[in-house]
Design an enzyme around this catalytic site. Structure first.
Site, PDB file in Angstrom:
ATOM      1  N   GLU A 202       0.860  -1.247   0.011  1.00 28.54           N
ATOM      2  CA  GLU A 202      -0.048  -0.066  -0.133  1.00 28.54           C
ATOM      3  C   GLU A 202       0.998   1.331   0.049  1.00 28.54           C
ATOM      4  OE1 GLU A 202      -2.755  -0.337   3.064  1.00 28.54           O
ATOM      5  OE2 GLU A 202      -3.877  -1.837   2.229  1.00 28.54           O
ATOM      6  N   GLU A 322      -5.555  -8.689   0.495  1.00 26.29           N
ATOM      7  CA  GLU A 322      -6.247  -8.172   1.566  1.00 26.29           C
ATOM      8  C   GLU A 322      -7.732  -7.823   0.861  1.00 26.29           C
ATOM      9  OE1 GLU A 322      -5.017  -4.934   3.848  1.00 26.29           O
ATOM     10  OE2 GLU A 322      -2.883  -5.492   3.918  1.00 26.29           O
TER      11      GLU A 322
END
Length: 648
Positions: A202, A322
């Site tokens: 991320e 995720e």
């Protein structure tokens, strides 16, 4: 054997459904156990892909909890999937090369690897076996892997920021990662090789969304790191950019242009897969609901796939490392079963969308680490996403929340619900977009999964099982919200019920035991073909034309025109007219899930338009128009399912 209407009564005893919902027409679901459903040539369910948790069996979180580890892996057939801690901890302990400032010392990496191998060999053989049998993702965290950013925690040095032709930005990061994998992940006596490597976790959320780093610098960094990893550790797929929360339609798709499109343009074929994270926002900014699941997730996938096809010649596979729910409105609160429910209902909905593309999804990890004490907020507020909790949590006395044995949180119910599902994907169809379906056949065992996408409405499902003898037995699992707690009911039935009642966001799985083994004798082959252009601006009453060429057809089948639509609120969300090869087709008004997305800044979703199979040609012309100027049609594709024989 008579069919049973009693399931409606049994569920009604658990839930008082709105009268309007019970008066609505039932949803018709047809199941064809005799028709194998292939998507891109794939039809077998791989549980390691779709039923994995964001953990590793050798995580310290499982120390002392081996009984729970065995229950998860053996009884529930759960799988494991991702580790970002080991590689990050190693860099934080690694010494700097005395001759090359900003680089890790290769000899010290070797020494750390030998220490790790010794510790690894002392672990139980069961946990080692679980790890060896897992397709693991290993990825770096942003800190301290982003060059020049933060110093290593224990040795206090930073990775080199040098950026020259011979030593481009990210070289030191990539070299460390390559040497880490070469030394720590060996065939014998060490941790097994990973199945996939993510460059960094991320990165844009902190560097760009909340910082001033140009996303293009991050994408060039991906290329450099990937090249270095392959130099020292060839053969393992590398990808990125591990996207978090990116909303492609923001700024009228300006966010798409600056981020994912740019990532594809810069990294191109250098990435082996796209790494993405998908989260629902069921409550943010005091009650606003912004969901990924449903039509928004479909539109996001199709936008990426469409542009990848135009730019690279074909879609690229996905690593969904995720997915779940962000629970903003429940932050800074002690554990509650309701907060777990928000995650579980996202797991169920999203996994069924991932299962629609088994040819492209490499792995999908429900984000629920085990204990996650590293993420604890305070003595009374734990990490919000956990597979395990303290037994005392939720008893009303927060003073003892960190006492008592560890037990499973409500999130384990996702794996308890799906524990038996296995086999070959067979054809199933729902006439209601808000009722998701999947069906799998294993010898005499037929598994039918139904999910209600609606947050408000109860769905009544009438199940029609085609070409199958009356079953020997039927069992039903139903996962739904009872009060403030997820409830998983299991019931044995004498026959297939007349109606399966799905409360809002509920998921049902029927295990139908057939009297004899069934082998699918026919095939439904699914393909998706994208148009020659994408991201077309909408100009009021002016036709937008898409040419969708190279569609492979057979004698019979079904077809769906998939249109990604991004528009400001207040505009018509569906075209006023659609023509396929000059023939008008009916334009539906309903999208999957949230039809309005009222709490988002604008609408972005995918409209699925049934098209008569007989209208299609190898090369197809699609024309459509909207009444007013605003927004874009982000993608256009024909999903074609060709049947080897007529369905009866």
């Amino acid at each position: 054997m008579p069919r049973l209407p009693r399931l409606l009564a049994s569920v009604a005893a658990l839930l008082i459904a709105p009268a309007s919902a019970l008066a609505a027409p039932p949803t018709n679901v047809e199941v064809f156990p005799n028709v194998r459903h292939e998507v891109g040539g794939v039809s077998e369910l791989d549980r390691s892909v779709f039923f994995a948790a964001h953990t590793t069996p050798v995580s310290p979180d499982w120390n002392g909890e081996e009984d729970k580890l065995d229950y998860f892996a053996k009884k529930l057939r759960g799988h494991f999937g991702r580790d970002t801690g080991q590689i990050s901890g190693t860099l934080n302990r690694a010494k700097q090369d005395p001759k090359r400032p900003g680089y890790a010392d290769p000899k010290h990496i070797e020494a750390l690897a030998k220490q790790d191998a010794t510790s690894y060999r002392k672990m139980s053989k069961t946990r080692q076996r679980y790890l060896s049998g897992s397709d693991m993702i290993i990825g770096a965290q942003l800190h301290p892997f982003w060059p020049g950013d933060k110093a290593t925690r224990h040795t206090n040095w930073k990775l080199s920021t040098t950026d020259t032709a011979d030593e481009p930005f990210g070289t030191a990061t990539g070299e460390f990662m390559g040497l880490y994998f070469r030394n720590f992940h060996k065939p014998k006596g060490h941790r097994p090789p990973p199945a996939w490597i993510e460059v960094v976790n991320e990165p844009l959320y902190e560097l760009s969304s909340h910082g001033d780093v140009d996303p293009d610098q991050v994408f060039h960094f991906h290329n450099v790191v990937a090249d270095q990893i392959r130099k020292y550790y060839p053969g393992v797929p590398v990808g990125g950019y591990t996207m978090a929360f990116d909303l492609f339609d923001h700024d009228d798709f300006g966010r798409w242009d600056k981020r994912f499109k740019s990532f594809i343009d810069i990294t191109g074929d250098n990435m082996d897969f796209y790494s993405v994270h998908f989260y629902d926002f069921p409550g943010i900014s005091r009650g606003k609901v912004r969901l990924r699941r449903g039509s928004n997730l479909e539109a996001s996938f199709d936008l990426i796939d469409h542009y990848s096809t135009l730019k690279l010649g074909q879609p690229k596979p996905y690593l969904i490392s995720e997915y779940g729910s962000q629970v903003h409105d429940w932050y800074h609160q002690p554990w509650s079963p309701y907060r777990d429910w928000l995650c579980v209902k996202a797991f169920n909905t999203m996994v069924m969308q991932f299962m629609e593309r088994p040819d492209l999804v490499l792995k999908a990890l429900a984000f629920t680490p085990p204990k996650a004490e590293w993420g604890r907020n305070s003595e009374t507020v734990p990490y919000y996403w956990r597979l395990l909790r303290r037994a005392n949590e939720g008893d009303g006395n927060t003073a003892n929340d960190q006492e008592g044995p560890w037990v499973f949180s409500e999130q384990i119910k996702f794996w308890e619900l799906w524990s038996d599902v296995r086999g070959t994907k067979v054809l199933i169809h729902s006439d209601q977009p808000d009722v998701q379906t999947q069906a799998y056949l294993s010898s005499r065992n037929l598994f039918v999964a139904l999910n209600n996408l609606s947050d408000d409405d109860t769905q009544r499902v009438r199940l029609n099982l085609k070409h199958a003898a009356p079953p020997e037995s039927v069992s039903l699992k139903l996962l739904y919200l009872k009060g403030e707690t997820p409830q998983l009911d299991e019931e044995s039935l004498d026959a297939i019920p007349d109606r399966v009642v799905l409360p809002p966001n509920a998921t049902a799985i029927l295990h139908i035991r057939l009297p004899e083994r069934v082998e699918p004798e026919h095939t439904a082959s699914e393909s998706k073909t994208f148009a020659d252009v994408y991201l077309q601006p909408i100009q009021g009453k002016k036709a937008i034309t898409f040419n969708i060429d190279g569609v492979e057809l057979g004698e019979q089948g079904t077809a769906t025109l998939r249109l990604g639509i991004g528009r400001d609120h207040g505009n018509e969300l569906t075209p006023t007219r659609i023509k396929v090869n000059g023939k008008s087709v009916r334009v539906p008004k309903q999208f999957r899930g949230d039809d309005t997305q009222a709490d988002r800044k604008r609408f972005f979703g995918l409209l699925e338009v049934p098209v008569p199979y007989s209208v299609l040609q190898e090369n197809n012309k699609v024309q459509l128009a909207f009444p007013e100027t605003n927004g874009h049609v982000s993608s256009a594709a024909l999903r074609v399912v060709t049947h080897s024989a007529p369905l009866e």
